[in-house]
Design an enzyme around this catalytic site. Structure first.
Site, mmCIF file in Angstrom:
data_model
loop_
_atom_site.group_PDB
_atom_site.id
_atom_site.type_symbol
_atom_site.label_atom_id
_atom_site.label_comp_id
_atom_site.label_asym_id
_atom_site.label_seq_id
_atom_site.Cartn_x
_atom_site.Cartn_y
_atom_site.Cartn_z
ATOM 1 N N MET A 28 15.544 13.740 15.514
ATOM 2 C CA MET A 28 16.971 13.535 15.293
ATOM 3 C C MET A 28 17.579 14.744 14.581
ATOM 4 S SD MET A 28 17.745 9.510 14.717
ATOM 5 C CE MET A 28 17.244 9.405 13.003
ATOM 6 N N HIS A 32 12.598 19.669 9.203
ATOM 7 C CA HIS A 32 11.866 20.150 8.031
ATOM 8 C C HIS A 32 10.458 20.527 8.469
ATOM 9 C CE1 HIS A 32 10.013 16.194 8.124
ATOM 10 N NE2 HIS A 32 11.180 15.613 7.936
ATOM 11 N N GLY A 34 7.729 19.055 8.320
ATOM 12 C CA GLY A 34 7.020 18.000 9.034
ATOM 13 C C GLY A 34 7.296 18.050 10.526
ATOM 14 N N HIS A 35 8.577 18.211 10.888
ATOM 15 C CA HIS A 35 8.920 18.346 12.303
ATOM 16 C C HIS A 35 8.245 19.581 12.914
ATOM 17 C CE1 HIS A 35 12.622 16.102 10.878
ATOM 18 N NE2 HIS A 35 12.222 15.353 11.873
ATOM 19 N N SER A 186 13.861 13.736 6.317
ATOM 20 C CA SER A 186 15.239 14.214 6.227
ATOM 21 C C SER A 186 16.005 13.483 5.136
ATOM 22 C CB SER A 186 15.941 14.026 7.577
ATOM 23 O OG SER A 186 15.338 14.824 8.571
#
Length: 279
Positions: A28, A32, A34-35, A186
């Site tokens: 979405m 960050h 993690g993505h 997020s």
């Protein structure tokens, strides 16, 4: 890096990809580390990686944070281009739901969608399953990568893909954490400085509860201890539950692969986390 905003553009490109598998990382946005780790995991599997960026209104309830959910498209694209991502797919709401949300055919994965986060956010996993199903049909990936931080979401998607006979290899990537243990999200940006300093307690607590399970403490007792500890530390628990990993059903005596899942509010921010363990 290619950027597609329409389904026709995406499909024109996808039809030409016959040599290497295509991987999809659905997001979405407001990316960050993690993505980006999910993207790197996808790149380990194939050279053709598509990242979708779409804030999905179907998975937000009327009282949730759809309007204020952070949107950072330019920054997201810059980060993805630096990683060498093949393409970004960023459709509009009108492209995804041309007949409107009220008239949209939806996908529901029974039972697992109604527990834990599903009980607290009715309809949430219907929105998740629907958008992921649509993205799978749009991108037609061979591989899709999701984070294990949203463990229940990952299991919902796996069940959906199996139930609907989708030929997508779904990979779950371990949770990416800050140095102090807080799961990257997020929504961490909503935390005040004081709340951010307190938030790592969640992961510390999960580790403590996992040790107690390994020592033979009953799951029900572990859950109660966890809820008490969260409250004492200033959190407002939504749930804390010990479940078996494969289907998130209550733990039976013979079950050895367990997962501890929790959701709790810190101020106005809802945080989730989980820890898989074996007893």
């Amino acid at each position: 890096m290619l950027v597609f905003s329409s389904l026709s553009e995406l499909r024109g490109w996808r039809a030409q990809q016959t040599a290497d598998p295509v991987a999809l990382v659905p997001t979405m946005g407001n990316l960050h580390q993690g993505h980006l780790q999910l993207v790197k995991r996808a790149q380990q599997a194939t050279s053709q990686v598509v990242v979708s960026i779409f804030v999905n209104p179907m998975q937000f309830a009327a009282n949730e944070d759809l309007d204020r959910y952070p949107r950072t498209f330019a920054e997201d694209c810059a980060a993805l281009e630096a990683l060498g991502v093949t393409a970004v797919f960023a459709p509009t709401v009108e492209d995804v739901y041309p007949r409107g949300l009220a008239n949209q055919t939806s996908v529901t994965v029974p039972e697992i969608s109604d527990i834990l986060c599903g009980a607290s956010r009715p309809g949430h996993f219907r929105g998740v399953a629907t958008i992921v199903c649509k993205l799978f049909n749009m991108v037609q990936p061979d591989i899709a990568v999701f984070g294990q931080k949203d463990y229940q979401q990952l299991q919902v998607i796996r069940l959906m893909a199996a139930d609907l006979s989708m030929s997508v290899d779904i990979i779950g990537e371990p949770t990416e954490r800050a140095e102090d243990g807080l799961a990257l999200s997020s929504r961490n940006g909503y935390l005040t400085t004081e709340e951010r300093a307190k938030a790592p307690f969640i992961y510390q607590l999960l580790q403590q509860l996992a040790e107690q399970l390994q020592q033979g403490v009953a799951p029900a007792e572990v859950e109660q201890r966890g809820l008490t500890a969260l409250t004492e530390q200033g959190f407002r628990p939504d749930y804390l539950s010990v479940r078996r990993q494969q289907d998130l059903q209550p733990v039976a005596a013979a079950d050895t692969k367990l997962v501890i899942l929790l959701a709790a509010y810190l101020g106005n921010t809802r945080l989730i986390d989980n820890l898989c363990m074996q007893r």
